[in-house]
Design an enzyme around this catalytic site. Structure first.
Site, mmCIF file in Angstrom:
data_model
loop_
_atom_site.group_PDB
_atom_site.id
_atom_site.type_symbol
_atom_site.label_atom_id
_atom_site.label_comp_id
_atom_site.label_asym_id
_atom_site.label_seq_id
_atom_site.Cartn_x
_atom_site.Cartn_y
_atom_site.Cartn_z
ATOM 1 N N CYS A 190 29.082 -4.324 -11.388
ATOM 2 C CA CYS A 190 28.785 -2.902 -11.453
ATOM 3 C C CYS A 190 28.560 -2.322 -10.066
ATOM 4 O O CYS A 190 28.272 -3.041 -9.116
ATOM 5 C CB CYS A 190 27.580 -2.649 -12.343
ATOM 6 N N GLU B 115 18.027 -10.319 -24.071
ATOM 7 C CA GLU B 115 17.345 -10.729 -22.828
ATOM 8 C C GLU B 115 15.858 -10.371 -22.798
ATOM 9 O O GLU B 115 15.293 -10.159 -21.723
ATOM 10 C CB GLU B 115 18.067 -10.147 -21.587
ATOM 11 N N ILE C 236 26.183 -5.021 -22.374
ATOM 12 C CA ILE C 236 26.229 -5.861 -21.169
ATOM 13 C C ILE C 236 25.154 -6.940 -21.173
ATOM 14 O O ILE C 236 25.147 -7.821 -20.330
ATOM 15 C CB ILE C 236 26.164 -4.968 -19.909
ATOM 16 N N GLY C 237 24.229 -6.883 -22.094
ATOM 17 C CA GLY C 237 23.280 -7.992 -22.202
ATOM 18 C C GLY C 237 21.871 -7.575 -22.543
ATOM 19 O O GLY C 237 21.346 -7.944 -23.584
ATOM 20 N N TRP D 230 20.867 -12.666 -4.249
ATOM 21 C CA TRP D 230 19.593 -11.986 -4.465
ATOM 22 C C TRP D 230 18.381 -12.897 -4.233
ATOM 23 O O TRP D 230 17.278 -12.630 -4.686
ATOM 24 C CB TRP D 230 19.571 -11.343 -5.866
ATOM 25 N N HIS E 29 22.007 4.905 -16.433
ATOM 26 C CA HIS E 29 20.895 5.288 -15.568
ATOM 27 C C HIS E 29 20.182 6.540 -16.029
ATOM 28 O O HIS E 29 19.166 6.925 -15.471
ATOM 29 C CB HIS E 29 21.392 5.497 -14.133
ATOM 30 N N GLU F 90 0.819 -1.208 0.000
ATOM 31 C CA GLU F 90 0.000 0.000 0.000
ATOM 32 C C GLU F 90 0.859 1.267 0.000
ATOM 33 O O GLU F 90 0.522 2.258 -0.651
ATOM 34 C CB GLU F 90 -0.921 0.042 1.234
ATOM 35 N N LYS G 36 23.933 0.865 0.348
ATOM 36 C CA LYS G 36 23.383 -0.308 1.033
ATOM 37 C C LYS G 36 23.525 -0.249 2.535
ATOM 38 O O LYS G 36 24.549 0.165 3.064
ATOM 39 C CB LYS G 36 24.056 -1.578 0.517
ATOM 40 N N CYS H 53 10.400 -2.183 -4.149
ATOM 41 C CA CYS H 53 10.395 -3.434 -3.402
ATOM 42 C C CYS H 53 10.949 -4.534 -4.293
ATOM 43 O O CYS H 53 10.856 -4.450 -5.510
ATOM 44 C CB CYS H 53 8.977 -3.804 -2.997
HETATM 45 N N1 GLN Z 1 23.243 -8.939 -18.197
HETATM 46 C C1 GLN Z 1 22.510 -8.113 -17.302
HETATM 47 C C2 GLN Z 1 21.801 -7.006 -18.085
HETATM 48 O O1 GLN Z 1 22.355 -6.519 -18.996
HETATM 49 C C3 GLN Z 1 23.401 -7.482 -16.238
HETATM 50 C C4 GLN Z 1 22.625 -6.639 -15.277
HETATM 51 C C5 GLN Z 1 23.396 -6.189 -14.027
HETATM 52 O O2 GLN Z 1 24.590 -6.095 -14.013
HETATM 53 N N2 GLN Z 1 22.703 -5.850 -12.988
HETATM 54 O O3 GLN Z 1 20.701 -6.615 -17.757
HETATM 55 ZN ZN ZN Z 2 25.639 -4.188 -14.252
#
Ligand code: GLN
Ligand code: ZN
Length: 764
Positions: A654, A495, A442-443, A572, A705, A16, A116, A527
């Protein structure tokens, strides 16, 4: 014997708070409605804890964003850049501007930093200090929540963060001083607050000093001693419950046991042995009470009553029942809210679990049982618990002898590639024939609302699996062709078939379950719903092969296989507590290893195993780090070492500091590592430079970002910086991280420029 709770989840069992805050930020609801949601959640939480039978129920554990930010407001530590905004806006808007930044009209305010909270996945807002920092008490929130609890018939225990931890969690924004020096300015404000609480008739206050879980310097230990001696003298009527969690007191034990506080809290889940340590000191002769944190606040498993009772009995024998409190190990902030909302879990597995709501019941039960109460109802609870724990020990759902055997049989050879890097590299260069400064990503590519809607429709049955697969294929094919068009060197499939980099694998592996509502706060309104690892892990069938093969079939260029590494999957998830984490990690590693070799067999010659979470698993105390890093690196190596020399293994990390773990990163022995680097303007590369990191490395050249498209010159400039410290032949060109959260427009522009930046580099 009393019971206490240290903090309750505040997101609401239906999230909520998330919904209300986001609606408020979007201007969709007035502040009154947001406040009403807050009140309802608090009231529900208090009532639920009261019904469970908790004596000391916390207040001020609620927060609209973060408890550390609340402390900064409480102590008047508002950074100067918000002063103008504060004059023209409400306290609520100021609070959110500090948390999230504010760009509108005349204002362009950056948010305070976030990082964190100890070794959890919760992020707090980092206090900012300047040399002439002043503090000023602003107790409105705390007092009104206290009052609210009273109106609900609850004499709540206010929870605040202690001054030493508060200072240590912050950051100096000017040079020339150390933040702990601010203690003498801070203590009078705390004194004022504690006096105010005493005047209000508050009996107990919980002061959290989890800095005691860290390696403190003698000066910092002295600061703790000085603080609590000062409080005891200034406000003698107030009973202070000092809470430390996530680790034992360690070298801070002598400091802790001599503090003039009413109660000392112990995290006996993380550190059951410390009870014996404490009971062996002169603490026994003192009057201080001990709060036994026996119920795990960080995981989702049912308490083992028998094991908890042993600890309680041990403490009782030494101190007597009156000197004991029963509690969760830490705030339940890190647990999901209520198991009763889970309707789809396998009942046998559900019977092994407890969320916050159930954990407060466990605390209350343990007190009764340990006090000798024995009704039929209590006996039934005891028996049910015993059976649940027993079934978890023996259930075939959990235990797969083949998996356990395989872990036992892992040899030294399984942790090593056939040849050292230098030899592998030659072969890889021959096979792969990549240019200098190879480009890659990176993917992930943008997860558009459309892509996400396909997954939702598949779940609802509105799309058949075939229809869904066709759509994902088309999206993948578009991405592959576009990468070819812009002349990227090493392609990715994008992905698109993945919701989340851990969940995707969890869903395909044996030994995982997923909850419907097991949400925990990560930061602010964000969350996460971690997968639950309940049993031995195996891979019934290939997980990524289909999509990688499909992508590779579309192009003569290299497509990089994309996997999540064992440590990140472990880190995770909620992890089973009946075997060491390292064993669970090795089981995952073996499953990933099989995937890696299957990819290789299918002709994939570049495979990336992401480990962004390796750094965050680092234990709080230095003495435990070596062991962790050893098994984490070993697990990665097992996952990566099943391939031929000519197959190139990448890893990715990262948002971490590398300096203190660079040896371990090197020990992972990935052929290529890509790291986030652009925000620090390549400063993170220093660690690799100083260490003379031998393998190849792709320092991120742009921040993923932000929607901002970097210019070619900017990226060339960053790479030029990198070239000063790393030889050309070792360098790759790539963004900081995956592009999942970006839009296609900016992604296209940015990557086109990135490729031309690499080409420019090749000419000079
Ligand atoms: N291979 C993942 C992506 O590109 C790596 C994500 C990450 O480092 N958190 O989304
Ligand atoms: Zn990353």
């Amino acid at each position: 014997m009393q019971t206490q709770n240290l903090g309750y989840p505040r997101i609401g069992s239906r999230r909520e708070l998330k919904k209300a805050s986001e609606a408020y930020w979007a201007g969709k609801i007035p502040v009154a409605e947001l406040e009403k949601t807050g009140r309802e959640i608090r009231l529900k939480n208090w009532k639920s804890q009261q019904e469970s039978g908790i004596d000391l129920i916390p207040c001020n554990d609620f927060s609209f964003y973060d408890q550390v930010l609340d402390m900064s407001v409480l102590l008047g530590a508002i950074p100067e850049r918000y002063a103008g905004f504060a004059r023209t806006h409400s306290g609520t808007d100021l609070y959110f501007a500090m948390a999230r930044g504010y760009q509108k009209g005349d204002f362009d305010l950056t948010a305070m930093e976030m990082t964190k909270w100890f070794d959890t996945n919760y992020h707090y807002i980092v206090p900012e200090f300047k040399a002439g920092q002043t503090f000023e008490l602003n107790p409105a929130k705390l007092l009104s929540e206290l009052q609210e609890a009273r109106e609900a018939g609850i004499q709540a225990k206010p929870v605040i963060i202690g001054p030493v931890t508060y200072l240590l969690l912050g950051k100096e924004k000017e040079t020339g001083f150390h933040r702990v020096e601010l203690l003498s300015r801070l203590l009078p404000v705390y004194e004022q607050l504690l006096k105010l609480l005493a005047e209000q008739g508050v009996q107990y206050v919980q002061i959290d000093e989890p800095a005691l879980a860290l390696d403190l310097t003698p000066a910092e230990q002295e600061a703790i001693a000085r603080t609590y001696t000062f409080f005891a003298e200034a406000v003698p009527s107030l009973k202070i419950i000092l809470a430390n969690y996530f680790e034992c007191y360690g070298d801070n034990l002598q400091t802790a046991i001599h503090l003039p506080v009413d109660t000392l809290h112990l995290d006996l889940v993380r550190c059951p042995l410390q009870l014996e340590d404490i009971l062996a000191t002169d603490f026994v002769q003192k009057k201080t009470r001990l709060s036994l944190g026996v119920v795990d606040g960080r995981n989702i498993w049912k308490n083992d009553f028998e094991a908890s009772l042993q600890l309680i009995e041990q403490a009782k024998a030494a101190l007597g029942a009156e000197r004991l409190l029963i509690a969760p190990s830490c705030s339940l902030l890190h647990s999901p809210c209520d198991l009763d909302f889970e309707k789809k879990l396998n009942p046998e597995i559900k019977n092994w679990m407890a969320f916050a709501r159930q954990k407060t019941d466990e605390v209350a039960f343990l007190r009764k049982w340990a006090s000798g109460e024995r009704s039929e109802a209590l006996k039934a609870v005891w028996e049910a618990n015993r059976q649940a724990i027993e079934s978890k020990k023996t259930s075939p759902l959990i235990h797969d002898p083949a998996v356990k055997d395989r872990v036992e049989q892992v040899t030294e050879k399984d942790t090593r590639r056939n040849s050292p890097f230098a030899a592998r590299r030659k072969q890889q260069q021959e096979v792969l024939a990549l240019p200098l400064f190879p480009t890659t990503t990176i993917g992930s590519f943008p997860q558009t609302p459309e892509v996400r809607s396909w997954r939702a429709r598949l779940k609802k049955g509105e799309l058949t699996q075939e229809e869904y697969d066709r759509l994902i294929e088309q999206e993948t094919a578009d991405a592959i062709h576009w990468q070819e068009e812009i002349d990227m060197d090493v392609l990715v499939h994008g992905e698109f078939e993945r919701n989340d980099m851990v969940e995707y694998f969890g869903e395909k592996l044996q030994g995982f379950v997923f909850t419907e509502n097991g949400w925990v706060q990560s930061y602010g309104s964000r969350c996460v719903k971690p997968p639950v690892i309940f049993g031995d892990i195996s891979r019934p069938e290939p997980m990524t092969l289909r999509w990688t093969k499909y992508a590779q079939s579309l192009t003569p260029k290299w497509v990089k296989g994309m996997l999540t590494g064992p440590v990140t999957i472990l880190q995770w998830s909620f992890v089973r507590n009946d075997q060491p984490r390292r064993d669970t990690c090795m089981q995952i590693a073996l499953a990933i290893r099989d995937e890696v070799t299957d990819l290789e067999k299918a002709g994939i010659r570049i495979i990336q195993i992401d480990e962004p979470a390796i750094r965050e698993g680092l234990p709080l105390r230095k003495e435990n780090r070596r062991t962790y890093l050893d098994w984490a690196v070993r697990a990665f190596r097992v996952s990566a070492s099943g391939v031929e020399d000519a197959t190139q293994i990448h890893t990715h990390m990262c948002y971490s500091e590398f300096n203190d773990i660079i040896q371990s990163i090197s020990d992972m022995d990935a052929d290529v590592i890509t790291i986030e680097c652009s925000r620090s303007q390549m400063e993170l590369l220093d660690a690799f430079h100083k260490f003379a990191y031998p393998n190849e490395i792709g320092p991120g050249v742009y921040d993923i970002h932000s929607p901002r498209v970097p210019s070619e010159e900017e990226m060339v400039g960053l790479m030029e910086k990198a070239r000063k410290v790393i030889p050309d032949e070792q360098l790759w060109v790539n963004p900081d991280c995956g592009l999942k959260t970006r839009h296609w427009e900016e992604t296209r522009l940015a990557l086109e420029k990135m490729v031309s930046a690499a080409k420019k580099l090749r000419t000079v």
